[in-house]
Design a protein around this motif. Structure first.
Motif, short mmCIF file in Angstrom:
data_model
loop_
_atom_site.label_atom_id
_atom_site.label_comp_id
_atom_site.label_asym_id
_atom_site.label_seq_id
_atom_site.Cartn_x
_atom_site.Cartn_y
_atom_site.Cartn_z
N VAL A 1 0.85 -1.17 0.00
CA VAL A 1 0.00 0.00 0.00
C VAL A 1 0.90 1.23 0.00
CG1 VAL A 1 -1.88 -1.16 1.22
CG2 VAL A 1 -0.13 0.05 2.53
N ARG A 2 0.32 2.36 -0.37
CA ARG A 2 1.09 3.59 -0.37
C ARG A 2 1.46 3.97 1.06
NH1 ARG A 2 2.02 7.59 -3.92
NH2 ARG A 2 0.61 6.65 -5.43
N ALA A 3 2.71 4.34 1.25
CA ALA A 3 3.20 4.71 2.58
C ALA A 3 3.16 6.22 2.76
CB ALA A 3 4.64 4.22 2.76
N PRO A 4 2.88 6.68 3.99
CA PRO A 4 2.93 8.12 4.26
C PRO A 4 4.36 8.58 4.47
CG PRO A 4 2.41 6.95 6.27
CD PRO A 4 2.50 5.90 5.19
N ARG A 5 4.57 9.89 4.35
CA ARG A 5 5.89 10.43 4.72
C ARG A 5 6.00 10.52 6.24
NH1 ARG A 5 4.51 13.48 0.19
NH2 ARG A 5 3.49 15.04 1.50
N THR A 6 4.93 10.94 6.89
CA THR A 6 4.91 11.07 8.35
C THR A 6 3.58 10.54 8.88
OG1 THR A 6 3.96 13.30 8.30
CG2 THR A 6 6.38 13.12 8.30
N VAL A 7 3.56 10.29 10.19
CA VAL A 7 2.33 9.87 10.86
C VAL A 7 2.12 10.76 12.08
CG1 VAL A 7 2.69 7.49 10.09
CG2 VAL A 7 3.40 8.16 12.41
N ARG A 8 0.86 10.92 12.47
CA ARG A 8 0.52 11.58 13.74
C ARG A 8 0.33 10.46 14.77
NH1 ARG A 8 -2.03 16.46 14.25
NH2 ARG A 8 -0.54 17.03 12.60
N HIS A 9 1.17 10.47 15.80
CA HIS A 9 1.24 9.39 16.79
C HIS A 9 0.65 9.88 18.10
CE1 HIS A 9 3.51 6.83 19.77
NE2 HIS A 9 3.17 5.89 18.91
N ARG B 1 -11.37 4.97 12.25
CA ARG B 1 -10.97 6.37 12.40
C ARG B 1 -9.45 6.56 12.26
NH1 ARG B 1 -13.00 9.80 17.61
NH2 ARG B 1 -14.90 8.57 17.23
N PHE B 2 -8.68 5.55 12.66
CA PHE B 2 -7.22 5.62 12.61
C PHE B 2 -6.68 4.53 11.70
CE2 PHE B 2 -8.01 7.97 16.50
CZ PHE B 2 -7.01 8.94 16.51
N ASP B 3 -5.42 4.69 11.29
CA ASP B 3 -4.75 3.68 10.46
C ASP B 3 -4.12 2.58 11.31
OD1 ASP B 3 -4.95 4.84 7.64
OD2 ASP B 3 -4.19 6.54 8.81
N TYR B 4 -3.91 2.85 12.58
CA TYR B 4 -3.35 1.85 13.50
C TYR B 4 -3.97 2.09 14.87
CZ TYR B 4 -0.07 -0.47 16.66
OH TYR B 4 0.49 -1.24 17.64
N VAL B 5 -4.43 0.99 15.50
CA VAL B 5 -4.96 1.06 16.86
C VAL B 5 -4.30 -0.05 17.67
CG1 VAL B 5 -6.99 0.89 18.35
CG2 VAL B 5 -7.17 2.02 16.13
N THR C 1 -3.14 0.81 34.54
CA THR C 1 -2.94 1.98 33.69
C THR C 1 -2.96 1.49 32.25
OG1 THR C 1 -1.63 3.15 35.35
CG2 THR C 1 -1.39 3.87 33.06
N TYR C 2 -3.87 2.05 31.46
CA TYR C 2 -4.11 1.56 30.10
C TYR C 2 -3.75 2.67 29.12
CZ TYR C 2 -6.89 -1.13 33.36
OH TYR C 2 -7.28 -1.85 34.46
N MET C 3 -2.84 2.35 28.20
CA MET C 3 -2.39 3.37 27.25
C MET C 3 -2.71 2.94 25.82
SD MET C 3 1.36 5.12 26.70
CE MET C 3 1.26 5.99 28.28
N MET C 4 -3.60 3.67 25.20
CA MET C 4 -3.94 3.43 23.81
C MET C 4 -2.91 4.10 22.91
SD MET C 4 -7.42 4.42 21.70
CE MET C 4 -8.46 4.14 23.13
N GLU C 5 -2.43 3.35 21.92
CA GLU C 5 -1.52 3.90 20.92
C GLU C 5 -2.26 3.89 19.59
OE1 GLU C 5 3.03 3.22 19.28
OE2 GLU C 5 1.80 1.48 19.75
N VAL C 6 -2.48 5.08 19.02
CA VAL C 6 -3.18 5.18 17.75
C VAL C 6 -2.40 6.09 16.81
CG1 VAL C 6 -5.48 4.64 18.61
CG2 VAL C 6 -4.65 6.97 18.76
N VAL C 7 -2.56 5.82 15.52
CA VAL C 7 -1.76 6.52 14.52
C VAL C 7 -2.64 6.87 13.32
CG1 VAL C 7 0.08 6.22 12.81
CG2 VAL C 7 0.46 5.52 15.19
N ALA C 8 -2.49 8.09 12.84
CA ALA C 8 -3.13 8.53 11.60
C ALA C 8 -2.05 8.82 10.57
CB ALA C 8 -3.97 9.77 11.84
N PRO D 1 1.42 11.06 1.50
CA PRO D 1 0.37 10.94 0.48
C PRO D 1 -0.62 9.80 0.74
CG PRO D 1 2.34 9.88 -0.31
CD PRO D 1 2.70 10.45 1.04
N ALA D 2 -0.47 9.09 1.87
CA ALA D 2 -1.36 7.96 2.15
C ALA D 2 -2.69 8.40 2.72
CB ALA D 2 -0.68 6.98 3.09
N GLY D 3 -2.75 9.58 3.32
CA GLY D 3 -3.98 10.06 3.93
C GLY D 3 -3.96 11.57 4.03
N PRO D 4 -5.02 12.16 4.54
CA PRO D 4 -5.07 13.62 4.68
C PRO D 4 -4.24 14.09 5.87
CG PRO D 4 -7.04 12.64 5.60
CD PRO D 4 -6.28 11.51 4.99
#
Length: 299
Positions: free
Chosen positions: A49-57, A80-84, A98-105, A109-112
């Motif tokens: 799949v097309r890869a992004p240049r950066t991700v919001r972590h 909603r996210f590309d990784y959960v 203590t529960y820590m969710m890690e999500v990534v958008a 060019p893979a997403g907005p």
């Protein structure tokens, strides 16, 4: 495995075979999730799949297990996210609460361009403890490398790993994971990790990869590490793993078969369920002398 489009394998009969969903499909599916019973993979063709240049972590902290699980499920159902993902940590009292969710958008060019307000809408994490950062895509993919290096440096990388790996029905994820977490101590976990996060069952199409009959099952991993000479601790971990598996299986859970849950042949038949005849037929055809991976005791 659902991004594999073709394989080249050597069967238990010593024959090199190319297989895919349309060419020797029985071998293709048996090798993808057959736990090494029918062939050795020597080449794989993957869908890209097309890869992004950066991700919001995002790292989002919760203090309530039920709320954490519910918010994760919402994100997966809404895509909603590309990784959960997510992990569980010990609090100041040594309790794993203590529960820590890690999500990534993914960004262009893979997403907005990620919109924090839209992505975090309705979530019930503690905003004061939220960590948000833009990462280079490869830095995100390679983010556990420092932890691996530290484990190797300390010698813990070569410890015994009596891991618990389960797939839990989504409706029972909190009630099944809570007793295991409450009984666990930091000393028993050692330099390990606990993961708890949902997956979408409709994305899992390999027939031999067995999951609960739930649209959003949860992966629950207790990835402990024990000094290899501490056989008593290993034995306790295996007994604990078996008890956790039995509780999960009673409500439709399955083993994610990369850990250490003591299984006999009857357990393996239960694990594969309606797919057992498919695996057994492939075993007879492609490993007639039973030389591949006998240690698991599947056959």
């Amino acid at each position: 495995m659902d991004n594999v489009t073709a394989l080249r394998v050597v069967t238990g009969a010593g024959e090199p075979v190319r297989c895919s969903p349309t060419r020797h499909p029985d071998l293709f599916h048996a090798v993808l999730a057959g736990l090494g019973q029918c062939g050795i993979i020597v080449e794989a063709t993957l869908r890209l799949v097309r890869a992004p240049r950066t991700v919001r972590h995002y790292l989002l902290t919760y203090d309530d297990l039920g709320t954490y699980v519910e918010d994760q499920r919402t994100l997966v159902e809404e895509d909603r996210f590309d990784y959960v993902g997510g992990q569980v940590f010990a609090d100041a009292r040594g309790m794993f609460r203590t529960y820590m969710m890690e999500v990534v958008a993914y960004g262009p060019p893979a997403g907005p361009e990620p919109d924090d307000a839209a992505l975090l809408r309705g979530l019930r994490h503690d905003p004061a403890r939220a960590q948000i950062a833009d990462l280079d895509y490869y830095a995100f993919l390679d983010r556990i490398a420092p932890a691996v290096a530290a484990l190797k440096e300390s010698g813990a990388w070569t410890f015994a790993h009596p891991w618990l790996n389960l797939l839990l029905p989504g409706d029972h994820a909190a009630e099944l994971s809570a007793p295991a977490l409450d009984a666990l101590t930091p000393a028993a976990l050692g330099p390990g990790v606990i993961q708890l996060y949902p997956i979408r069952r409709d994305r899992l199409t390999s027939p031999l990869f067995r999951t609960p009959d739930d649209p959003v099952p949860y992966l629950f991993d207790v990835l402990g590490a024990v000094p290899p000479d501490d056989t008593a601790a290993v034995g306790r971990a295996l007994a604990t793993n078996r008890a956790a598996y039995e509780a999960a299986a009673a409500v439709g859970g399955t083993q994610y078969p990369m850990g250490c849950v003591p299984f006999d042949r009857a357990d393996w038949r239960t694990q594969f369920g309606s797919a057992w005849p498919q695996l057994a037929a492939a075993k007879r055809t492609y490993d007639p002398h039973g030389i591949l991976t006998p240690g698991q005791g599947i056959f």
